[in-house]
Write a protein that holds these residues in place. Sequence first.
Motif, PDB file in Angstrom:
ATOM      1  N   MET A   1       0.847  -1.204   0.000  1.00 56.95           N
ATOM      2  CA  MET A   1       0.000   0.000   0.000  1.00 56.95           C
ATOM      3  C   MET A   1       0.872   1.240   0.000  1.00 56.95           C
ATOM      4  SD  MET A   1      -3.145  -1.115   2.435  1.00 56.95           S
ATOM      5  CE  MET A   1      -2.138  -2.172   3.440  1.00 56.95           C
ATOM      6  N   ARG A   2       0.326   2.293  -0.573  1.00 59.02           N
ATOM      7  CA  ARG A   2       1.175   3.439  -0.868  1.00 59.02           C
ATOM      8  C   ARG A   2       0.351   4.721  -0.794  1.00 59.02           C
ATOM      9  NH1 ARG A   2       6.016   4.244  -3.936  1.00 59.02           N
ATOM     10  NH2 ARG A   2       6.413   2.059  -3.521  1.00 59.02           N
ATOM     11  N   ILE A   3       0.941   5.793  -0.273  1.00 62.83           N
ATOM     12  CA  ILE A   3       0.309   7.115  -0.325  1.00 62.83           C
ATOM     13  C   ILE A   3       1.217   8.018  -1.145  1.00 62.83           C
ATOM     14  CG2 ILE A   3      -0.679   9.028   0.979  1.00 62.83           C
ATOM     15  CD1 ILE A   3      -0.822   7.234   3.422  1.00 62.83           C
ATOM     16  N   GLY A   4       0.693   8.605  -2.198  1.00 62.07           N
ATOM     17  CA  GLY A   4       1.490   9.431  -3.111  1.00 62.07           C
ATOM     18  C   GLY A   4       1.521  10.892  -2.690  1.00 62.07           C
ATOM     19  N   THR A   5       2.316  11.680  -3.431  1.00 62.52           N
ATOM     20  CA  THR A   5       2.493  13.084  -3.071  1.00 62.52           C
ATOM     21  C   THR A   5       1.293  13.956  -3.439  1.00 62.52           C
ATOM     22  OG1 THR A   5       3.667  13.405  -5.153  1.00 62.52           O
ATOM     23  CG2 THR A   5       5.014  13.027  -3.192  1.00 62.52           C
ATOM     24  N   SER A   6       0.264  13.349  -4.047  1.00 60.84           N
ATOM     25  CA  SER A   6      -0.962  14.140  -4.253  1.00 60.84           C
ATOM     26  C   SER A   6      -1.699  14.316  -2.931  1.00 60.84           C
ATOM     27  CB  SER A   6      -1.875  13.454  -5.272  1.00 60.84           C
ATOM     28  OG  SER A   6      -2.277  12.189  -4.785  1.00 60.84           O
ATOM     29  N   ARG A   7      -1.309  13.517  -1.907  1.00 59.78           N
ATOM     30  CA  ARG A   7      -1.979  13.618  -0.602  1.00 59.78           C
ATOM     31  C   ARG A   7      -1.009  14.215   0.413  1.00 59.78           C
ATOM     32  NH1 ARG A   7      -6.940  11.025  -0.345  1.00 59.78           N
ATOM     33  NH2 ARG A   7      -7.130  12.361   1.472  1.00 59.78           N
ATOM     34  N   VAL A   8      -0.811  15.533   0.348  1.00 59.57           N
ATOM     35  CA  VAL A   8       0.038  16.181   1.345  1.00 59.57           C
ATOM     36  C   VAL A   8      -0.795  17.097   2.227  1.00 59.57           C
ATOM     37  CG1 VAL A   8       2.211  16.065   0.058  1.00 59.57           C
ATOM     38  CG2 VAL A   8       0.728  18.072  -0.196  1.00 59.57           C
ATOM     39  N   LEU A  33       7.426  14.805  -0.610  1.00 57.44           N
ATOM     40  CA  LEU A  33       8.083  15.953  -1.254  1.00 57.44           C
ATOM     41  C   LEU A  33       9.198  16.445  -0.342  1.00 57.44           C
ATOM     42  CD1 LEU A  33       4.880  17.936  -2.315  1.00 57.44           C
ATOM     43  CD2 LEU A  33       6.396  16.616  -3.828  1.00 57.44           C
ATOM     44  N   ASP A  34      10.123  17.239  -0.901  1.00 62.11           N
ATOM     45  CA  ASP A  34      11.121  17.855  -0.027  1.00 62.11           C
ATOM     46  C   ASP A  34      10.474  18.988   0.769  1.00 62.11           C
ATOM     47  OD1 ASP A  34      11.372  20.457  -1.390  1.00 62.11           O
ATOM     48  OD2 ASP A  34      12.371  19.338  -3.002  1.00 62.11           O
ATOM     49  N   ALA A  35      11.234  19.536   1.733  1.00 59.04           N
ATOM     50  CA  ALA A  35      10.662  20.540   2.646  1.00 59.04           C
ATOM     51  C   ALA A  35      10.224  21.813   1.921  1.00 59.04           C
ATOM     52  CB  ALA A  35      11.669  20.882   3.738  1.00 59.04           C
ATOM     53  N   PHE A  36      10.754  22.037   0.713  1.00 60.15           N
ATOM     54  CA  PHE A  36      10.330  23.211  -0.073  1.00 60.15           C
ATOM     55  C   PHE A  36       9.127  22.886  -0.952  1.00 60.15           C
ATOM     56  CE2 PHE A  36      14.869  23.966   0.767  1.00 60.15           C
ATOM     57  CZ  PHE A  36      14.801  25.210   1.374  1.00 60.15           C
ATOM     58  N   ARG A  54       3.427  26.524   0.854  1.00 61.88           N
ATOM     59  CA  ARG A  54       3.635  25.147   0.392  1.00 61.88           C
ATOM     60  C   ARG A  54       4.924  24.539   0.953  1.00 61.88           C
ATOM     61  NH1 ARG A  54       3.674  25.904  -5.740  1.00 61.88           N
ATOM     62  NH2 ARG A  54       4.244  23.697  -5.712  1.00 61.88           N
ATOM     63  N   VAL A  55       5.498  25.193   1.963  1.00 58.33           N
ATOM     64  CA  VAL A  55       6.724  24.686   2.578  1.00 58.33           C
ATOM     65  C   VAL A  55       6.358  23.715   3.707  1.00 58.33           C
ATOM     66  CG1 VAL A  55       8.671  25.410   4.034  1.00 58.33           C
ATOM     67  CG2 VAL A  55       8.178  26.600   1.889  1.00 58.33           C
ATOM     68  N   ASN A  56       7.198  22.712   3.926  1.00 61.04           N
ATOM     69  CA  ASN A  56       7.015  21.681   4.959  1.00 61.04           C
ATOM     70  C   ASN A  56       5.759  20.837   4.775  1.00 61.04           C
ATOM     71  OD1 ASN A  56       9.029  21.077   6.890  1.00 61.04           O
ATOM     72  ND2 ASN A  56       8.852  23.156   7.692  1.00 61.04           N
ATOM     73  N   PRO A  57       5.552  20.268   3.599  1.00 61.88           N
ATOM     74  CA  PRO A  57       4.435  19.334   3.437  1.00 61.88           C
ATOM     75  C   PRO A  57       4.755  17.972   4.072  1.00 61.88           C
ATOM     76  CG  PRO A  57       5.716  19.416   1.420  1.00 61.88           C
ATOM     77  CD  PRO A  57       6.362  20.398   2.367  1.00 61.88           C
ATOM     78  N   LEU A 175      -3.792   9.132  12.781  1.00 59.14           N
ATOM     79  CA  LEU A 175      -3.535  10.061  11.665  1.00 59.14           C
ATOM     80  C   LEU A 175      -2.050  10.379  11.501  1.00 59.14           C
ATOM     81  CD1 LEU A 175      -6.621  12.460  11.967  1.00 59.14           C
ATOM     82  CD2 LEU A 175      -6.370  10.397  10.561  1.00 59.14           C
ATOM     83  N   LEU A 176      -1.302   9.364  11.078  1.00 59.03           N
ATOM     84  CA  LEU A 176       0.146   9.461  10.889  1.00 59.03           C
ATOM     85  C   LEU A 176       0.488  10.138   9.562  1.00 59.03           C
ATOM     86  CD1 LEU A 176       3.044   8.453  11.793  1.00 59.03           C
ATOM     87  CD2 LEU A 176       2.601   6.444  10.355  1.00 59.03           C
ATOM     88  N   ALA A 177       1.439  11.053   9.591  1.00 56.47           N
ATOM     89  CA  ALA A 177       1.936  11.682   8.356  1.00 56.47           C
ATOM     90  C   ALA A 177       3.459  11.808   8.437  1.00 56.47           C
ATOM     91  CB  ALA A 177       1.288  13.042   8.133  1.00 56.47           C
ATOM     92  N   ILE A 178       4.094  11.779   7.246  1.00 53.81           N
ATOM     93  CA  ILE A 178       5.563  11.768   7.154  1.00 53.81           C
ATOM     94  C   ILE A 178       6.025  12.713   6.050  1.00 53.81           C
ATOM     95  CG2 ILE A 178       7.582  10.319   6.640  1.00 53.81           C
ATOM     96  CD1 ILE A 178       6.028   7.900   7.647  1.00 53.81           C
ATOM     97  N   GLY A 179       7.110  13.456   6.298  1.00 53.94           N
ATOM     98  CA  GLY A 179       7.680  14.318   5.263  1.00 53.94           C
ATOM     99  C   GLY A 179       9.077  14.785   5.638  1.00 53.94           C
ATOM    100  N   ASP A 180       9.602  15.727   4.850  1.00 54.29           N
ATOM    101  CA  ASP A 180      10.854  16.417   5.183  1.00 54.29           C
ATOM    102  C   ASP A 180      12.029  15.455   5.364  1.00 54.29           C
ATOM    103  OD1 ASP A 180      12.568  18.537   5.850  1.00 54.29           O
ATOM    104  OD2 ASP A 180      12.048  18.429   7.979  1.00 54.29           O
TER     105      ASP A 180
END
Length: 306
Positions: A1-8, A33-36, A54-57, A175-180
Amino acid sequence: MRIGTSRVIYTFDKRHPPALSVSSGATVAFETLDAFGGQVNSSDQTLSSLDWSRVNPATGPLYLEGAEPGDSLRIDILSIEVAPQGIVAAIPGAGLFGDRVRQPEVRLLPFVDDAVILPGNITARLQPMIGVIGTAPAGVAEHCGVPGSHGGNMDNARITAGTTLYLPVFVPGGLLAIGDLHALMGDGEVMVTGVECAGTVTVRVTVLKGQTVLNPQHEDDEYYYTIASHESLDVAVRQSANDMLDLVMRYGSLSLNEAGMLLSCLGQTHICQVVDPKMTARFAMPKAVLRKLGDHDPLRRLEVPW
Ligand code: CA
Ligand code: CA
């Protein structure tokens, strides 16, 4: 299973609809996505052209079926794949040298053979880590750039592949989210950026029913860590050490004085970062010590020592 960058998302918020819902024990890939927010594509780019909203998604959120307030999430970080290049920046007003930086600047740094060439022609091996990982707070939303008890922008260089992170669950589903992601970052992240990059993080997430952590904790092969964030670094250091003290007292059936003596002689205070709106500290105890303390009681398990 996968969550893509359309869901930030840009906030950890209990009102965000889940990007994906899974049962405990599922393995999920988060494309980040990167932090920018992917807005920096050349070293000639001016930072004034950035849309700072749009920074820090962070990618997500992931809803864990059955997770309720008072539970915690065990997040086994299975792999971190980074994009073929990263970005470092100098931003006037930001970080420990912000008052001295006159000229904003970004540098695009390609990765070759698992290494990056930094300014000064310094070659350094990549050590990919996760800057932002968290759950939704119970109350008001928290921006993804801010760390706290829910995790968030901890910029903890030891949250790497092979690490297991424990986060509190404050709202149904967690509601877990990951980025940066950072391909490399020094403790402190003194100029506000590590080697910022996009990538894919694969995690296995397990709901620990009825096992409560008040602040994030994590472990690798060698150490168990408690993490705390606060506007004051002094308070963050104090909180992370006190969380470990409580853990060692419970785990080893020691008096406060005995546990404190162990922490004072064998524990280590580390700084994660000193540049976000709250600063983050971690306290490290060797797992070999915890293992010995727990030996006399076979019912105690090292895996969940709180
Ligand atoms: Ca960060
Ligand atoms: Ca970052």
